[in-house]
Design a protein around this motif. Structure first.
Motif, PDB file in Angstrom:
ATOM      1  N   ILE A 232      21.180  11.791 -13.994  1.00 60.47           N
ATOM      2  CA  ILE A 232      21.837  10.797 -14.842  1.00 60.47           C
ATOM      3  C   ILE A 232      22.598   9.803 -13.965  1.00 60.47           C
ATOM      4  CG2 ILE A 232      23.538  10.452 -16.675  1.00 60.47           C
ATOM      5  CD1 ILE A 232      22.946  13.233 -17.669  1.00 60.47           C
ATOM      6  N   GLY A 233      22.453   8.527 -14.299  1.00 61.25           N
ATOM      7  CA  GLY A 233      23.193   7.498 -13.595  1.00 61.25           C
ATOM      8  C   GLY A 233      22.664   7.180 -12.208  1.00 61.25           C
ATOM      9  N   VAL A 234      21.402   7.537 -11.936  1.00 54.33           N
ATOM     10  CA  VAL A 234      20.786   7.249 -10.640  1.00 54.33           C
ATOM     11  C   VAL A 234      19.748   6.161 -10.847  1.00 54.33           C
ATOM     12  CG1 VAL A 234      19.526   8.179  -8.682  1.00 54.33           C
ATOM     13  CG2 VAL A 234      21.161   9.627  -9.914  1.00 54.33           C
ATOM     14  N   SER A 235      20.037   4.966 -10.386  1.00 58.53           N
ATOM     15  CA  SER A 235      19.129   3.839 -10.585  1.00 58.53           C
ATOM     16  C   SER A 235      18.134   3.677  -9.443  1.00 58.53           C
ATOM     17  CB  SER A 235      19.929   2.539 -10.748  1.00 58.53           C
ATOM     18  OG  SER A 235      20.759   2.322  -9.611  1.00 58.53           O
ATOM     19  N   ASN A 236      18.498   4.148  -8.258  1.00 64.67           N
ATOM     20  CA  ASN A 236      17.613   4.012  -7.103  1.00 64.67           C
ATOM     21  C   ASN A 236      16.409   4.932  -7.276  1.00 64.67           C
ATOM     22  OD1 ASN A 236      16.731   4.953  -4.194  1.00 64.67           O
ATOM     23  ND2 ASN A 236      17.734   2.961  -3.960  1.00 64.67           N
ATOM     24  N   TYR A 237      15.217   4.377  -7.164  1.00 68.80           N
ATOM     25  CA  TYR A 237      13.986   5.143  -7.409  1.00 68.80           C
ATOM     26  C   TYR A 237      13.830   6.278  -6.402  1.00 68.80           C
ATOM     27  CZ  TYR A 237       8.987   6.148  -7.843  1.00 68.80           C
ATOM     28  OH  TYR A 237       7.781   6.770  -8.008  1.00 68.80           O
ATOM     29  N   VAL A 241      13.835  10.324  -7.331  1.00 68.46           N
ATOM     30  CA  VAL A 241      12.705  11.212  -7.062  1.00 68.46           C
ATOM     31  C   VAL A 241      13.143  12.384  -6.192  1.00 68.46           C
ATOM     32  CG1 VAL A 241      10.480  11.371  -5.902  1.00 68.46           C
ATOM     33  CG2 VAL A 241      10.979   9.413  -7.355  1.00 68.46           C
ATOM     34  N   ALA A 242      13.963  12.106  -5.181  1.00 71.12           N
ATOM     35  CA  ALA A 242      14.426  13.175  -4.286  1.00 71.12           C
ATOM     36  C   ALA A 242      15.254  14.204  -5.047  1.00 71.12           C
ATOM     37  CB  ALA A 242      15.225  12.574  -3.135  1.00 71.12           C
ATOM     38  N   LEU A 243      16.136  13.736  -5.930  1.00 73.94           N
ATOM     39  CA  LEU A 243      16.943  14.664  -6.725  1.00 73.94           C
ATOM     40  C   LEU A 243      16.078  15.488  -7.662  1.00 73.94           C
ATOM     41  CD1 LEU A 243      20.072  12.490  -7.655  1.00 73.94           C
ATOM     42  CD2 LEU A 243      19.981  14.453  -6.087  1.00 73.94           C
ATOM     43  N   ALA A 244      15.084  14.854  -8.266  1.00 78.76           N
ATOM     44  CA  ALA A 244      14.197  15.579  -9.176  1.00 78.76           C
ATOM     45  C   ALA A 244      13.419  16.666  -8.442  1.00 78.76           C
ATOM     46  CB  ALA A 244      13.233  14.601  -9.847  1.00 78.76           C
ATOM     47  N   GLN A 245      12.903  16.357  -7.261  1.00 85.12           N
ATOM     48  CA  GLN A 245      12.170  17.363  -6.483  1.00 85.12           C
ATOM     49  C   GLN A 245      13.097  18.482  -6.022  1.00 85.12           C
ATOM     50  OE1 GLN A 245       9.116  17.788  -6.223  1.00 85.12           O
ATOM     51  NE2 GLN A 245       8.183  15.822  -6.715  1.00 85.12           N
ATOM     52  N   GLN A 246      14.309  18.130  -5.680  1.00 84.38           N
ATOM     53  CA  GLN A 246      15.274  19.139  -5.263  1.00 84.38           C
ATOM     54  C   GLN A 246      15.579  20.096  -6.406  1.00 84.38           C
ATOM     55  OE1 GLN A 246      19.603  18.127  -4.579  1.00 84.38           O
ATOM     56  NE2 GLN A 246      19.056  18.565  -2.449  1.00 84.38           N
ATOM     57  N   ARG A 247      15.723  19.556  -7.600  1.00 82.67           N
ATOM     58  CA  ARG A 247      15.996  20.415  -8.752  1.00 82.67           C
ATOM     59  C   ARG A 247      14.795  21.287  -9.099  1.00 82.67           C
ATOM     60  NH1 ARG A 247      19.733  17.155 -13.137  1.00 82.67           N
ATOM     61  NH2 ARG A 247      21.380  16.538 -11.679  1.00 82.67           N
ATOM     62  N   ALA A 248      13.602  20.748  -8.938  1.00 82.66           N
ATOM     63  CA  ALA A 248      12.401  21.544  -9.199  1.00 82.66           C
ATOM     64  C   ALA A 248      12.319  22.720  -8.227  1.00 82.66           C
ATOM     65  CB  ALA A 248      11.154  20.671  -9.096  1.00 82.66           C
ATOM     66  N   SER A 294       4.613  15.313 -18.527  1.00 87.97           N
ATOM     67  CA  SER A 294       5.283  14.316 -19.359  1.00 87.97           C
ATOM     68  C   SER A 294       6.733  14.103 -18.931  1.00 87.97           C
ATOM     69  CB  SER A 294       5.224  14.735 -20.831  1.00 87.97           C
ATOM     70  OG  SER A 294       5.923  15.943 -21.039  1.00 87.97           O
ATOM     71  N   THR A 295       7.365  15.144 -18.425  1.00 88.26           N
ATOM     72  CA  THR A 295       8.734  15.008 -17.939  1.00 88.26           C
ATOM     73  C   THR A 295       8.788  14.064 -16.744  1.00 88.26           C
ATOM     74  OG1 THR A 295       9.256  17.248 -18.674  1.00 88.26           O
ATOM     75  CG2 THR A 295      10.718  16.257 -17.046  1.00 88.26           C
ATOM     76  N   TRP A 296       7.833  14.207 -15.843  1.00 81.77           N
ATOM     77  CA  TRP A 296       7.805  13.325 -14.682  1.00 81.77           C
ATOM     78  C   TRP A 296       7.421  11.907 -15.076  1.00 81.77           C
ATOM     79  CZ3 TRP A 296       9.684  14.423 -10.004  1.00 81.77           C
ATOM     80  CH2 TRP A 296       9.989  15.763  -9.739  1.00 81.77           C
ATOM     81  N   GLU A 297       6.629  11.751 -16.115  1.00 79.65           N
ATOM     82  CA  GLU A 297       6.345  10.408 -16.623  1.00 79.65           C
ATOM     83  C   GLU A 297       7.622   9.739 -17.097  1.00 79.65           C
ATOM     84  OE1 GLU A 297       1.861  10.390 -18.425  1.00 79.65           O
ATOM     85  OE2 GLU A 297       3.367  11.486 -19.544  1.00 79.65           O
ATOM     86  N   ASN A 298       8.450  10.485 -17.814  1.00 76.58           N
ATOM     87  CA  ASN A 298       9.697   9.914 -18.327  1.00 76.58           C
ATOM     88  C   ASN A 298      10.694   9.633 -17.206  1.00 76.58           C
ATOM     89  OD1 ASN A 298       8.771  10.072 -20.963  1.00 76.58           O
ATOM     90  ND2 ASN A 298       9.551  12.145 -21.256  1.00 76.58           N
ATOM     91  N   VAL A 299      10.807  10.567 -16.278  1.00 75.31           N
ATOM     92  CA  VAL A 299      11.801  10.416 -15.220  1.00 75.31           C
ATOM     93  C   VAL A 299      11.465   9.250 -14.298  1.00 75.31           C
ATOM     94  CG1 VAL A 299      12.745  11.523 -13.151  1.00 75.31           C
ATOM     95  CG2 VAL A 299      12.508  12.818 -15.268  1.00 75.31           C
TER      96      VAL A 299
END
Length: 400
Positions: A232-237, A241-248, A294-299
């Motif tokens: 949330i609140g992360v505008s830099n692409y 992506v790095a945060l999403a992969q880290q959480r995965a 679909s989650t990655w499509e949205n993110v």
């Protein structure tokens, strides 16, 4: 096909008597797993239990299915555990021939790696007429215009990132397989060295220690839910992506880490059911938080030319199921705990004894199909979020 066909739907229900046969197969799967557990030959024990769990899971998905409805823009599966919906704007269909030349289909959203956004139709549980209707619907509806059955490009950004998240979960699954091998080797050594293995800390109270481990396993679920939320609140692409992969990766590590708690608990208390209890909870976490495309499509905010996902897939909440699993497993210890310890003696194996399996009556009166001119869902097919009625909550995640 005329344009009016775009509003048609096809409703499928499995044959009731074939679902009853699946119940019998489910009982046999549990019997096979229990026979392996009593074998005291640990490679056979693990193999039988894993195979029995795989068969039982496949049969449970069929037994719990109430209906599967094919729409031009989505596919909806109603079951006793909740509702599963996948969009068809990037549908991928695979088919196979079952025994008896009955065709089965599996519908994926975007990629055949997207296991958590897929719906399988078992041809053996449908009447010949319904199988013809499904094949006709696939050829005539899902290949019309914007409903063409084509997977998303593997070079697209969200497919690439989705594959990376899947790789994290698969890597952890390989580590869990190595962990099972370690258990087989260690349990065999203990079987050779100890007449009866009571654990390395028999002075500890077994019940409080066991409850502590189960509480830690259940406490991991809200942590996994927190990791499932998008940044949330992360505008830099790049950062997003790095945060999403880290959480995965952390989701995969925590889910499998719960499974790895079983061996320390077994070594403390000497009860093999402790090992399989934690392994089961971890396996359910691994499945529940497995990545969804679909989650990655949205993110990642899919490219403009890609149509947005029309329906998010609710994940079934497992808080109730895990509590029941832990309660039932712990209740088994109330009998004779020594029955589940490693001994240097033959166990009584009743796998050769005949067993009569009674199955409760199914619902419905056989297979049925209908084409309807109404493109909307049936009035009674309201979405049940979370998989357990009002006990569950829907949530999307990178890990599931």
């Amino acid at each position: 096909m005329p344009s009016s066909s775009l509003n048609k739907k096809l409703v499928l229900t499995y044959s009731a008597w074939r679902q009853l046969l699946a119940l019998l197969g489910l009982a046999l799967a549990f019997l096979m797993a229990w026979a392996g557990f009593l074998s005291n030959f640990f490679i056979v024990e693990v193999s039988f239990i894993l195979f029995g769990a795989y068969v039982a899971w496949a049969l449970l998905r069929i037994i719990s299915t109430q209906s599967i409805t094919l729409y031009p823009d989505k596919i909806v599966k109603h079951s006793w555990l909740g509702q599963t919906t996948i969009p068809t704007h990037a549908l991928l269909v695979t088919d196979s021939q079952d025994q008896g030349n009955a065709k089965s289909w599996r519908f994926f959203h975007g990629s055949n790696k997207n296991q958590r956004e897929s719906i399988q139709i078992a041809g053996n549980f449908l009447s010949p007429e319904l199988r013809l209707w499904v094949d006709s619907y696939r050829r005539n509806i899902y290949r019309l215009g914007s409903f063409s059955s084509s997977p998303l490009s593997s070079n697209s950004a969200f497919c690439v990132e989705f594959d990376k998240a899947v790789s994290s979960f698969r890597f952890m699954a390989v580590l869990t397989a190595v962990y099972l091998l370690v258990y087989v080797i260690y349990a065999t050594m203990l079987h050779w060295q100890h007449p009866v293995f009571d654990g390395y800390a028999p002075q500890l109270p077994a019940w409080p220690v066991r409850l502590l481990f189960v509480a830690i396993a259940l406490a991991a679920y809200p942590l996994l839910q927190t990791l499932a939320k998008p940044p949330i609140g992360v505008s830099n692409y790049t950062v997003r992506v790095a945060l999403a992969q880290q959480r995965a990766f952390r989701s995969a590590l925590i889910a499998n880490g719960v499974a790895w708690l079983g061996l320390p608990l077994f070594l403390l208390c000497g009860n093999r059911l402790d090992f399989y209890l934690l392994l089961s909870i971890g396996a359910l976490y691994h499945y529940d938080f497995y990545p969804r495309l679909s989650t990655w499509e949205n993110v990642l905010q899919a490219a403009p030319e890609t149509r947005p996902v029309q329906a998010a897939v609710p994940r079934r909440s497992m808080q109730v199921s895990l509590a029941l699993l832990g309660g039932l497993s712990l209740a088994n210890y109330h009998g004779n705990p020594d029955d589940f310890r490693i001994r240097q003696q033959d166990c009584v194996d009743d796998q050769g004894n005949p067993i009569e399996c009674r199955s409760s009556g199914g619902h419905g009166g056989g297979s049925s199909s209908r084409y309807s001119g109404n493109g909307s869902a049936d009035s009674h097919s309201s979405v049940r979020r979370g998989g357990f009625g009002f006990f569950g909550g829907s949530h999307s995640s990178f890990g599931g």
